[in-house]
Design an enzyme around this catalytic site. Sequence first.
Site, mmCIF file in Angstrom:
data_model
loop_
_atom_site.group_PDB
_atom_site.id
_atom_site.type_symbol
_atom_site.label_atom_id
_atom_site.label_comp_id
_atom_site.label_asym_id
_atom_site.label_seq_id
_atom_site.Cartn_x
_atom_site.Cartn_y
_atom_site.Cartn_z
ATOM 1 N N GLU A 25 18.392 54.381 20.800
ATOM 2 C CA GLU A 25 18.440 55.608 21.151
ATOM 3 C C GLU A 25 19.878 56.427 21.273
ATOM 4 O O GLU A 25 20.867 55.700 21.267
ATOM 5 C CB GLU A 25 17.852 55.637 22.625
ATOM 6 N N ASN A 172 7.524 60.410 24.912
ATOM 7 C CA ASN A 172 8.257 59.138 25.558
ATOM 8 C C ASN A 172 7.913 59.310 27.204
ATOM 9 O O ASN A 172 8.424 60.531 27.508
ATOM 10 C CB ASN A 172 9.565 58.914 25.150
ATOM 11 N N GLU A 173 7.559 58.383 27.929
ATOM 12 C CA GLU A 173 7.626 58.520 29.413
ATOM 13 C C GLU A 173 7.333 59.954 29.671
ATOM 14 O O GLU A 173 8.026 60.587 30.286
ATOM 15 C CB GLU A 173 8.972 58.019 29.805
ATOM 16 N N TYR A 240 10.905 47.427 32.803
ATOM 17 C CA TYR A 240 12.272 46.583 32.793
ATOM 18 C C TYR A 240 12.368 45.819 33.890
ATOM 19 O O TYR A 240 11.968 45.814 34.910
ATOM 20 C CB TYR A 240 13.401 47.691 32.904
ATOM 21 N N GLU A 298 9.314 49.637 25.313
ATOM 22 C CA GLU A 298 10.610 49.456 26.098
ATOM 23 C C GLU A 298 10.579 48.394 26.932
ATOM 24 O O GLU A 298 9.604 48.393 27.749
ATOM 25 C CB GLU A 298 11.192 50.574 26.535
ATOM 26 N N GLN A 347 18.178 47.808 24.267
ATOM 27 C CA GLN A 347 18.210 48.466 23.114
ATOM 28 C C GLN A 347 18.999 47.530 22.156
ATOM 29 O O GLN A 347 19.578 46.612 22.723
ATOM 30 C CB GLN A 347 18.776 49.733 23.212
HETATM 31 O O1 AHR Z 1 16.294 52.877 27.695
HETATM 32 C C1 AHR Z 1 16.756 53.545 28.436
HETATM 33 C C2 AHR Z 1 15.684 54.614 29.126
HETATM 34 O O2 AHR Z 1 14.813 53.899 29.726
HETATM 35 C C3 AHR Z 1 14.942 55.306 28.047
HETATM 36 O O3 AHR Z 1 15.657 56.476 27.538
HETATM 37 C C4 AHR Z 1 13.843 55.710 28.819
HETATM 38 O O4 AHR Z 1 12.749 55.802 27.966
HETATM 39 C C5 AHR Z 1 13.444 54.628 29.873
HETATM 40 O O5 AHR Z 1 13.455 54.966 31.152
#
Ligand code: AHR
Length: 492
Positions: A25, A172-173, A240, A298, A347
Site C-alpha cells: 500500500e 476496499n473495506e 488482523y 489482508e 504488508q
Molecule cells: O493495512 C493497513 C490498513 O488496514 C489498510 O489500509 C486497510 O484496508 C485496513 O484497515
Amino acid sequence: MAKAIVNGNRSKGTINPNIYGHFSEHLGRCVYNGLYVGQDSDIPHVNGMRADVVEALKKMGIPLLRWPGGCFADTYHWRDGIGPQESRKKIVNTNWGGVTEDNSFGTHEFLELCRQLGCQPYISGNVGSGTVQEFSDWVEYCNMGGQSPMAGERRQNGQEAPWNVKYWGIGNEAWGCGGSMRAEFYADLCRQYATYLRNYDSEHKIYKIASGANVDDYHWTKTVVEQAGGLIDAVSLHYYTRPRTKDWNDKGAATGFPRQEYYSTLRNTLYMEELVENHSRIIRQYQGGRQVGLCVDEWGTWYDVEPGTNPGFLYQQNTMRDALVAAINLNIFNNHCDTVVMANLAQVVNVLQAVLLTEGSKLVRTPTYHVFEMYQGHQGAKQLESYVETVLTGEGENQVPNLHISASQGPEGVLVTAANLDDKRPAQLDCVLAGLGQLSQVEGRVLTGGCGAFNDFGAGEIVKPAALAAAKVEEGFQAVLPPCSVAAFTLR
Ligand code: AHR
C-alpha cells in the site's frame, strides 16, 4: 510423543499459490523506500525498484502482489499516476500520516515491479471516491490490446502491449475507510461496478473480488454474496491479529512483550480458522450457480508502532511470535484450500507484519519471511488431510493447542509443515504418512530462537532456518521440534 497422521487418500484439492500473496500500500515506507527508490537513487535498483528487495521476494516465492491499498485505494485516482513523472499531481495521503504523495509510483511502475518479481498483479480499484467510468477506464488502459482511447493513451505512455491484469478488487473495506457503506448499498454498487469491468480478451478473463467483511461481520458476506454473487468471482475478508483487543490505541508492543501476550497473540490468530469456516459456509449457502471464492486479502499482526516512528506509518518489528502467526495462518489457509483462493499478508515491506524491513540501503529478512520461504513447496501442491494430537499450553485464559500442521504433495515430494506453539517445551513428533507409497528420505528444516527473537539492522541474521534432524521410520518420520519453532519436512 505426539502422533500426527498425513492421509494421502484425502485432499481438499490444490493449494492456490495466491494463498501466499502479499500486499503493498502507499503507506509509510512500503512503496517509497521499501519497494521503489526511483531512477536517481544510489541504492542499487532496476528501473527504480530496489534490487535487494526484488531478489529477496523472488527467492521467497511471491506469487501475487496487491496494490495500491488498503484504505489508500479508495482515495486513489489512477490518472494521477501515469504520464511523465515530473508532471504528475502531488496529493496528500490523507489516510496515512498526511504526507505528500508525488505519484511517482503509479500503474506503469507497479506493473514493472510485478514483471521483475514474476508475480501476478492484483489491483484494488477506487469505489469509495471514484466513479464507475474511472474504474472501467483503468481496466481498459491495462488490458485492451486493440484500438481504443485507453489503449492509445497507454501506448503514448510507453507501453505497447496490454498487461492483461487478471485480479481486480472492487473497492476496499467499503464498510469503513472505503465509504462507510451498509452491506445492502455496497452490494448494489458492487453489481454496478462489476458490470462495467470488461473483458478485453477472451483468453485473459478478469477476476473480480468484492470488498468483504470485517472479521465476523457475517451479514456483510451473506448480503454481498446473495445480491452480487452472480457478478463476482470472490469476496474478501480482513482480519488482523492483536495481542490486546480492547483499545485500538493500545495493541501491545512488537518486541519485548510479556509471555501472556505471546499466548494471547496465538490464541487470537487461531480465530482465523473459525472465521474462514463460517464465511465459507455462508458463501456456499448463498453463492447460487456461480462458485465464489474467499480472498483473505489482508491478514497479519498489528502492534503499536515502534517508539519514535510516525504513528501513521505502521512500522513494527517482527519476532519469532510473528513467525508462529504466519505458520498458523498458512496452515489454516492450506487446510481450507477448497474455499480460500487467495490471501495477502499485510504488508510486504516496512509496514505491519512485513517480510522485509529496510533502513537506507540496509535490508533485514524477518522471521515471517523465512516461514514463507520454508512453506514455498505448498504453492500449487495437492493439499493432504492431516491431523496432529495436541495438548493445551499457554498462560491463564490464553490456552492454545501446542502443535499446528498442514501437508501437501507436490513435485518436490510431500511437504509437512508444523509449528510448536509452546514457548518452553520441545515437542516430539511421530508422523505417519498413509497412502503415499514408498518414501525413503526425509529432510527437516527449522526456524527457532526464542519467542521474542528478531533480526535487526547491523545485528546479523539471528533468526534463520537451520537443518533439523529427522529420522525416517517405517511409514513416516520422527523429529523433535524446539519450543516456539516452525519446521518443514520434505519426504521423497
Ligand atoms: O493495512 C493497513 C490498513 O488496514 C489498510 O489500509 C486497510 O484496508 C485496513 O484497515
